[in-house]
Design an enzyme around this catalytic site. Structure first.
Site, PDB file in Angstrom:
ATOM      1  CB  THR A  67      -3.030 -10.517 -10.539  1.00 27.07           C
ATOM      2  OG1 THR A  67      -3.234 -11.983 -10.813  1.00 27.07           O
ATOM      3  CG2 THR A  67      -2.978 -10.026  -9.061  1.00 27.07           C
ATOM      4  CE1 TYR A  74       3.471 -20.632  -6.174  1.00 28.60           C
ATOM      5  CE2 TYR A  74       4.662 -22.506  -6.578  1.00 28.60           C
ATOM      6  CZ  TYR A  74       3.621 -21.848  -6.419  1.00 28.60           C
ATOM      7  OH  TYR A  74       2.408 -22.428  -6.083  1.00 28.60           O
ATOM      8  CE  LYS A 106       1.172 -21.327  -1.871  1.00 31.50           C
ATOM      9  NZ  LYS A 106       0.022 -20.787  -2.075  1.00 31.50           N
TER      10      LYS A 106
HETATM   11  P1  NAD Z   1      -3.521 -18.547 -10.563  1.00 26.20           P
HETATM   12  O1  NAD Z   1      -2.235 -17.626 -10.778  1.00 26.20           O
HETATM   13  O2  NAD Z   1      -4.179 -19.079 -11.725  1.00 26.20           O
HETATM   14  O3  NAD Z   1      -4.531 -17.879  -9.683  1.00 26.20           O
HETATM   15  C1  NAD Z   1      -4.315 -16.919  -8.704  1.00 26.20           C
HETATM   16  C2  NAD Z   1      -5.479 -16.083  -8.374  1.00 26.20           C
HETATM   17  O4  NAD Z   1      -5.060 -15.424  -6.894  1.00 26.20           O
HETATM   18  C3  NAD Z   1      -5.736 -14.900  -9.510  1.00 26.20           C
HETATM   19  O5  NAD Z   1      -6.972 -14.960  -9.748  1.00 26.20           O
HETATM   20  C4  NAD Z   1      -5.365 -13.585  -9.050  1.00 26.20           C
HETATM   21  O6  NAD Z   1      -6.013 -12.542  -9.314  1.00 26.20           O
HETATM   22  C5  NAD Z   1      -5.410 -13.842  -7.255  1.00 26.20           C
HETATM   23  N1  NAD Z   1      -4.655 -13.110  -6.525  1.00 26.20           N
HETATM   24  C6  NAD Z   1      -3.424 -12.716  -6.685  1.00 26.20           C
HETATM   25  N2  NAD Z   1      -2.598 -11.821  -5.874  1.00 26.20           N
HETATM   26  C7  NAD Z   1      -3.899 -11.710  -4.738  1.00 26.20           C
HETATM   27  C8  NAD Z   1      -3.984 -10.827  -3.821  1.00 26.20           C
HETATM   28  N3  NAD Z   1      -2.816 -10.357  -3.226  1.00 26.20           N
HETATM   29  N4  NAD Z   1      -5.175 -10.802  -3.345  1.00 26.20           N
HETATM   30  C9  NAD Z   1      -6.345 -11.370  -3.529  1.00 26.20           C
HETATM   31  N5  NAD Z   1      -6.089 -12.306  -5.050  1.00 26.20           N
HETATM   32  C10 NAD Z   1      -5.004 -12.287  -5.604  1.00 26.20           C
HETATM   33  O7  NAD Z   1      -3.218 -19.666  -9.423  1.00 26.20           O
HETATM   34  P2  NAD Z   1      -3.681 -21.188  -9.455  1.00 26.20           P
HETATM   35  O8  NAD Z   1      -2.883 -21.942 -10.313  1.00 26.20           O
HETATM   36  O9  NAD Z   1      -5.149 -20.978  -9.472  1.00 26.20           O
HETATM   37  O10 NAD Z   1      -3.160 -21.391  -7.980  1.00 26.20           O
HETATM   38  C11 NAD Z   1      -4.204 -21.300  -6.822  1.00 26.20           C
HETATM   39  C12 NAD Z   1      -3.369 -21.814  -5.623  1.00 26.20           C
HETATM   40  O11 NAD Z   1      -3.096 -23.111  -5.708  1.00 26.20           O
HETATM   41  C13 NAD Z   1      -1.902 -20.693  -5.148  1.00 26.20           C
HETATM   42  O12 NAD Z   1      -2.013 -20.625  -4.030  1.00 26.20           O
HETATM   43  C14 NAD Z   1      -0.902 -22.136  -5.629  1.00 26.20           C
HETATM   44  O13 NAD Z   1       0.226 -21.644  -4.841  1.00 26.20           O
HETATM   45  C15 NAD Z   1      -1.684 -23.353  -5.233  1.00 26.20           C
HETATM   46  N6  NAD Z   1      -1.279 -24.283  -6.053  1.00 26.20           N
HETATM   47  C16 NAD Z   1      -1.341 -24.552  -7.538  1.00 26.20           C
HETATM   48  C17 NAD Z   1      -0.891 -25.535  -8.216  1.00 26.20           C
HETATM   49  C18 NAD Z   1      -0.827 -25.334  -9.706  1.00 26.20           C
HETATM   50  O14 NAD Z   1      -0.558 -26.549 -10.398  1.00 26.20           O
HETATM   51  N7  NAD Z   1      -1.647 -24.243 -10.578  1.00 26.20           N
HETATM   52  C19 NAD Z   1      -0.471 -26.727  -7.702  1.00 26.20           C
HETATM   53  C20 NAD Z   1      -0.465 -26.836  -6.199  1.00 26.20           C
HETATM   54  C21 NAD Z   1      -0.880 -25.632  -5.409  1.00 26.20           C
END
Ligand code: NAD
Ligand code: TYD
Length: 352
Positions: free
Chosen positions: A34, A158, A162
Site C-alpha cells: 500500500t 483504527y 485492531k
Molecule cells: P505501516 O503502515 O508502516 O506498515 C503496514 C504494512 O502492511 C505496509 O507495508 C503495507 O503495505 C502492509 N499492508 C497493508 N495492508 C495489507 C494487506 N491487506 N495485506 C498485506 N500487506 C498489507 O505500519 P507499522 O507502523 O509498521 O505497523 C505494523 C503493525 O504494528 C501494525 O499491525 C500496527 O497496528 C502495529 N503497531 C504499530 C505501532 C506504531 O507505533 N507504528 C505500535 C504498535 C503496534
C-alpha cells in the site's frame, strides 16, 4: 522459515532486517505494498536468498494458502495493517477490510495449514499477532498504565479495527486451538517511519521549513519505544511466549507530544542548525485537534520483563538521537516516499 506479513512497512521492515542480521532462518515476506509499504526499506536484502518477497494481500485466501503449502513456515507473524489513526478517521473502510476481514482470512488459511501439519511441527507452530496499546482506549493523568487484563475500549476506527483483530486471534485460539501469541505495543519510532506519523513528520517538515502541526494543546501523552526494541520483544515472545497469552510491550517512557516536538527541534538545532541561527521551534504551529483524540496511553510492560526477561535497550534520549541522525543521513528515502499520494494526504489532513 518464518512468514512475515506487512514486512515492507515501518516495523515489519525493521523486523525483517533485524531478523536476518541475527539468524540464518529465511523470511517469506507477504506485503500488499500500500502507500505505507516500501521495498526501498528492504534494499539491503536485494540479493539475499534468505529473503523471499511476495506482493499480495493477507485477505487473499488462495494466495496465502498456496504460500503456506509451498514454504511450510514454522511461524506466521502478522504485522500487516492499515496503521494511521488520522487516515482511519477520514476513511475507515480500508481499516475494516485489512485489519478485520484480512486478519480473519489469514487466520483461516493459517488454521487449515496448521491442522495439516505433522504432530511435531504442529506443536511447534506459532501465530504471532502484532497489535497496539491503542486497543485499551484512553487513560486519565492518574490512571495506572495498561496491563494485559485491561478491558478493550478502542476509540478510533483504527484502534477499533485492531481490537477486533485481537478478538479474532483470541477466538481462533479458544475455538480451534491455533497456537497464538499477541503483543500490544506502544508508539514506535525509528528508521523507515513513514512521515505521516508524529516524529518523522516533525523531522521532515522542520527540515523543509514547513509548519510543525501540533494537534490541540499538545499535551496528549504517548509511551514511545525505539522500533528495534519492539523487534527484539517480538523475537522474544515468539521464542518463549506462552501460547494464548498477551504481552504488553513499552518503553516506560511517557511523554506529552509537545515535549517530543521540542526534543526533535533541539536535536535538529544541534545537528543541522538553520543558517539564520533561529530554532526549529519557531515553526511549531498549534492546529485543530484530532476528533476523539485519546488523551493518554501508558504501558505497563512488567509481564514481558518478568516472564520473558525482555527490557528495552534504548532510552528515549539515545533512540531519538539515532532516529534524527537516520533521517538526516537518508534524504533520498524521504524524497522518494513523498510521492504524489503523500502530498495529497498532507493537503487533505492539514487543509494546506
Ligand atoms: P505501516 O503502515 O508502516 O506498515 C503496514 C504494512 O502492511 C505496509 O507495508 C503495507 O503495505 C502492509 N499492508 C497493508 N495492508 C495489507 C494487506 N491487506 N495485506 C498485506 N500487506 C498489507 O505500519 P507499522 O507502523 O509498521 O505497523 C505494523 C503493525 O504494528 C501494525 O499491525 C500496527 O497496528 C502495529 N503497531 C504499530 C505501532 C506504531 O507505533 N507504528 C505500535 C504498535 C503496534
Ligand atoms: P501518531 O504518530 O499519528 O500516532 P498515534 O495517533 O497512533 O498515537 O500521533 C502521535 C501523537 O501525536 C498523537 O497524540 C497525535 C499527535 N500528532 C500531532 O499532534 N500532529 C500531527 O501532525 C500528527 C501526525 C500527530
Amino acid at each position: 522459515m518464518i512468514l512475515v506479513t506487512g514486512g515492507a512497512g515501518f516495523i515489519g521492515a525493521n523486523f525483517v532486517l533485524d531478523w536476518l542480521a541475527q539468524s540464518q532462518e529465511p523470511v517469506l515476506n507477504l506485503d500488499k505494498l500500500t502507500y505505507a509499504g516500501n521495498l526501498e526499506n528492504l534494499a539491503a536484502l536485494a540479493n539475499d536468498p534468505r529473503h523471499v518477497f511476495v506482493q499480495g494481500d493477507i485477505g487473499d485466501a488462495e494466495l496465502v494458502a498456496g504460500l503456506l503449502a509451498q514454504y511450510q513456515p514454522r511461524a506466521v507473524l502478522n504485522f500487516a495493517a492499515e496503521s494511521h489513526v488520522d487516515r482511519s478517521i477520514q476513511g475507515p473502510e480500508d481499516f475494516i477490510q485489512t485489519n478485520v476481514v484480512g486478519t480473519m482470512r489469514l487466520l483461516q488459511a493459517v488454521r487449515h495449514y496448521w491442522q495439516s501439519l505433522a504432530q511435531e511441527p504442529q506443536a511447534a507452530f506459532r501465530f504471532l499477532h502484532v497489535s497496539t496499546d491503542e486497543v485499551y482506549g484512553s487513560l486519565s493523568k492518574t490512571d495506572p498504565a495498561f496491563v494485559e487484563t485491561n478491558k478493550l475500549e478502542p476509540n478510533s476506527p483504527y484502534s477499533a479495527s485492531k481490537a477486533a483483530s485481537d478478538h479474532l486471534v483470541r477466538a481462533w485460539h479458544h475455538t480451534y486451538g491455533l497456537p497464538v501469541l499477541t503483543t500490544n505495543c506502544s508508539n514506535n519510532y525509528g528508521p523507515f517511519h513513514f512521515p505521516e506519523k508524529l516524529i518523522p513528520l516533525m523531522i521532515v517538515n522542520a527540515l523543509a521549513g514547513k509548519p510543525l502541526p501540533v494537534y490541540g494543546d499538545g499535551l496528549q501523552v504517548r509511551d514511545w519505544l525505539y522500533v528495534k526494541d519492539h523487534c527484539s520483544a517480538i523475537r522474544r515472545v515468539l521464542e518463549a511466549g506462552r501460547v494464548g497469552e498477551i504481552y504488553n510491550v513499552g518503553g516506560w517512557n511517557e511523554k506529552p507530544n509537545i515535549e517530543i516536538v521540542h526534543t526533535v527541534c533541539a536535536l535538529l538545532d544541534e545537528l543541522r542548525p538553520k543558517p539564520d541561527g533561529s530554532s526549529y521551534q519557531t515553526q511549531i504551529s498549534y492546529v485543530q485537534d484530532r476528533p476523539g483524540h485519546d488523551r493518554r496511553y501508558a504501558i505497563d510492560a512488567s509481564k514481558i520483563e518478568r516472564e520473558l526477561g525482555w527490557k528495552p535497550s534504548e532510552t528515549f534520549d539515545t533512540g531519538i538521537r539515532k532516529t534524527v541522525q537516520w533521517y538526516l543521513a537518508h534524504p533520498d528515502w524521504v524524497a522518494h516516499v513523498q510521492s504524489g499520494a503523500y502530498r495529497e494526504w498532507v493537503q487533505k489532513n492539514y487543509q494546506l
